[in-house]
Design an enzyme around this catalytic site. Sequence first.
Site, PDB file in Angstrom:
ATOM      1  N   THR A 143       3.025  10.196  -0.458  1.00 48.38           N
ATOM      2  CA  THR A 143       3.082   9.828   1.235  1.00 48.38           C
ATOM      3  C   THR A 143       2.458   8.460   1.061  1.00 48.38           C
ATOM      4  OG1 THR A 143       2.032  10.031   3.083  1.00 48.38           O
ATOM      5  CG2 THR A 143       0.475  10.852   1.263  1.00 48.38           C
ATOM      6  N   ASP A 145       1.231   7.266   3.683  1.00 48.25           N
ATOM      7  CA  ASP A 145       0.007   7.121   4.412  1.00 48.25           C
ATOM      8  C   ASP A 145      -1.038   7.280   3.632  1.00 48.25           C
ATOM      9  OD1 ASP A 145       1.446   7.034   6.876  1.00 48.25           O
ATOM     10  OD2 ASP A 145       1.704   9.314   6.934  1.00 48.25           O
ATOM     11  N   GLY A 190       1.262   5.036  10.246  1.00 47.31           N
ATOM     12  CA  GLY A 190      -0.271   5.587  10.177  1.00 47.31           C
ATOM     13  C   GLY A 190      -0.611   6.159  11.240  1.00 47.31           C
ATOM     14  N   GLU A 245       0.017   2.403  14.070  1.00 42.20           N
ATOM     15  CA  GLU A 245       0.895   2.962  15.131  1.00 42.20           C
ATOM     16  C   GLU A 245       0.260   4.180  15.771  1.00 42.20           C
ATOM     17  OE1 GLU A 245       4.159   5.010  13.566  1.00 42.20           O
ATOM     18  OE2 GLU A 245       2.956   6.357  12.208  1.00 42.20           O
ATOM     19  N   GLN A 299       8.768  -0.620   5.617  1.00 43.94           N
ATOM     20  CA  GLN A 299       7.543  -0.528   4.737  1.00 43.94           C
ATOM     21  C   GLN A 299       7.673   0.843   3.853  1.00 43.94           C
ATOM     22  OE1 GLN A 299       4.220   0.297   7.767  1.00 43.94           O
ATOM     23  NE2 GLN A 299       6.180   0.520   8.896  1.00 43.94           N
ATOM     24  N   ARG A 300       8.454   1.911   4.061  1.00 47.58           N
ATOM     25  CA  ARG A 300       8.658   2.774   3.076  1.00 47.58           C
ATOM     26  C   ARG A 300       9.826   2.763   2.179  1.00 47.58           C
ATOM     27  NH1 ARG A 300       9.556   7.925   7.209  1.00 47.58           N
ATOM     28  NH2 ARG A 300      11.842   8.055   6.931  1.00 47.58           N
TER      29      ARG A 300
END
Length: 414
Positions: A143, A145, A190, A245, A299-300
Amino acid sequence: MNELKGACIIGQSGGPTAVINASALGVIRTALDSESITRVLGAAHGIKGVLEDRLYDMGQEDAAELDLLKYTPSSALGSCRYKLADPEQDDTDYKRILEIFKKYDVRYFFYNGGNDSMDTCNKISKYMQKVGYECRIMGVPKTIDNDLNGTDHCPGFASAAKFIATTCMEVHRDAHVYDTGMVTIIEIMGRHAGWLAGSAALATWAGYGPDLIYLPETDFNMDEFLADVKAVYEKTGKCMVAVSEGIHYADGTFVSEAKTSATDGFGHAQLGGLASMLAEIVKKETGAKVRGIELSLLQRCGSHVASQTDIDEAFMAGKTAVEAAVSGVTDKMVAFKCSRDNGAYKCEASLEPLDIVANFEKKVPREWINARGNGVEQPFIDYVLPLIQGETKAPKENALPRFAKLKKVLTIEM
């Protein structure tokens, strides 16, 4: 060693990352080389592939293409957001999973994902134990995150952090070209944890980054936010802001105007539109030129600036999962135990019970956030900086990335 022979299934679930396939390769390569694992199957789109009997025969893939998974972003086997019901309330899916496991003599199951994926892994593991079907089940973390409980950090986070910091540095340079005033607001993923937005501080630490950073670990106050922006803008004529976010007001409601736009398969709000919303408010309040930038999926999936440390650790997570399962371990998730003593970073794999991982979120410690709630402290930098080290060794063709091209041959019953 309690030897158990049979096939294995590897599935991927949830939002992809730049290195999730490195973990999958760790599982696939190690499983193919194991004498205890008779067949390696890849689930098409996570647990849905198991339920629908759509499984790929990974043994038919070219070895060279499999190796390219290490540098291929997103989920090569396909992902899903599918929530299994409580088996005490509805065991339909579990009976089907057991049926498929028996059909292919699956004795090993590896699930590569985040919080909700570990919940799925945990439920399947407990059900198989309940019905007495021997199958070793392991969670392989993923993840961006970085909010999985029980591990120092998660594969995927470091590469996303590196992308965010690099992008912020580049945007900062662009935003300071003209001698006219400008405010730049960058929205970063996030929902409840601010690890990604906090990583923008790496850019500031390097000399070209946000003046202000807001994480969901502290309550957001619009008046204080505007005061912060005005103070920086009036002093320098510029202001760069990074916002998660998931920032929220004291009553828990998201600041994002898109908070009710949709939800994913697990009931989580799909956030977005925050940068544009804040940009309009700041423009109205200050009269300044304001740009709102949403990094969104970039970003991912930004594997071109991936952390080689992240790639290597992701592979290690998958490899460890298989080695542990073959040795007799089940009902665990691979975790990382790390030390950063005197600037020397060391990471080792460990195993944590799925029970303590599933559905728990790890957040940025409050003491790592400044008192005002608009930036992070040095311990955050010290934590993240070792993780982003190492330049990706990804191969290229014609100056473009060369990603894995899998054949994805569907299985036939043996």
